[in-house]
Design an enzyme around this catalytic site. Sequence first.
Site, mmCIF file in Angstrom:
data_model
loop_
_atom_site.group_PDB
_atom_site.id
_atom_site.type_symbol
_atom_site.label_atom_id
_atom_site.label_comp_id
_atom_site.label_asym_id
_atom_site.label_seq_id
_atom_site.Cartn_x
_atom_site.Cartn_y
_atom_site.Cartn_z
ATOM 1 N N HIS A 23 -9.373 -4.591 12.457
ATOM 2 C CA HIS A 23 -9.865 -4.625 11.078
ATOM 3 C C HIS A 23 -11.288 -5.168 11.062
ATOM 4 C CE1 HIS A 23 -10.272 -4.911 6.911
ATOM 5 N NE2 HIS A 23 -9.352 -5.829 6.613
ATOM 6 N N GLU A 60 0.834 -1.209 0.000
ATOM 7 C CA GLU A 60 0.000 0.000 0.000
ATOM 8 C C GLU A 60 0.865 1.253 0.000
ATOM 9 O OE1 GLU A 60 -3.893 1.971 2.206
ATOM 10 O OE2 GLU A 60 -2.917 0.237 3.119
#
Length: 414
Positions: free
Chosen positions: A340, A314
């Site tokens: 998450h 990312e």
Amino acid sequence: MRRRVVVTGIGLVCCCGIGTEEVWRNLLAGKSGINRVTAFDITGFDCQIAGEIKNFDPLNWVEKKELKKMARFIQVAMAASDFAMRMSGLQITPEISNTAGVYIGSGIGGFDVIEREHSKYLNGGPGKISPFFIPSAIVNLAAGNVSIRYGAKGPNSATATACSAGAHAIGDAYKIIQRCDAEVMLAGGSEAAVTPMSLGGFGAMRALSTRNQEPERASRPFDAERDGFVIGEGAGMLVLESLEFAERRGANIVGEIVGYGMSGDACHITQPAEGGDGGYRSTVAAIRDAKISPSDVGYVNAHGTSTPMGDAIETLALKHVFGERAKGVPISSTKSMTGHLLGGAGGLEAGISILALRDQILPPTINQEHPDPACDLDYVPNQARQAEVTYAISNSFGFGGTNASLVFKRWEGR
């Protein structure tokens, strides 16, 4: 000409709090909500930590007789929707019901109910399975129940695009309003997958952190000592309205959604494309849709799950998006505090991004203790930061290479 779409309500529920402003306060204070799992016996599990919602009583939002018809992810979606609707001040009356819709994503849906009913079957045969098993577990019943609660008869749908589900739901809802198929959409994501099979399954993939003795320090996106993600549960819901509709009813506008991008990696079932190509293309598509340039973006709420490979890739994607300016763009992963939420992450983090624009303060990435040469951008380490920001991006990337990016704009009036 495309219609403008504004945000009038935000509803957040997660391990960092029950209610939008409580969650926001705790995030700005850098408080992790991650702890040892209490929902079931964790003996034998490699990962024994999660972001469970503390003191969540579904009876505050759902009648007792309805609980058996709703998996936990639906109950949490009902709570977040209530917070969002209360903030918006919206009443869906019969006169506007056909123009008000619901779009809620979830990656896994009712895992808790599936596991429970399967146990009943194994112990007592098919006659022990609840008649409410199917409607309480399937992914679209969050949107179904919320629409029933508020009488929203407009577009009704659900996404099941893994960890991008909540962001896809918001983006699709935005486009529905933009093309005049609705005036109002209640959209976001919800997940409640802290269950034995979920924890065991992700553990078998070696995807989860095993820093069991230090739960609050386990989720550490972009840190050199990250060892996997931590499952969280919760929901994030937004009330989206066409600008004209919001203005006619005198709504308090808290932000504007201006861009949505999607992409597919077409690479691997779990690993992102090399170099972050999919995330790059999704982000660029959202910026293009917003009709701005990368230089206009002042903050990114990253996908940032705390996995060794994912965070590094990312980072490469964001460097590709922003070029020479990359190290000057503040980026944070609030998953360092919330864990998450899988399919609920996009909804929660969209709401967080809008609050950052509203208050002009950026939430931190906590547990930034050991610099990683592969992750060398500005991750707003450990402390919230005041900042002047007009545009923010929220990124969500999922298994199967499904990517979603949203661009929000600070509300400054017409």
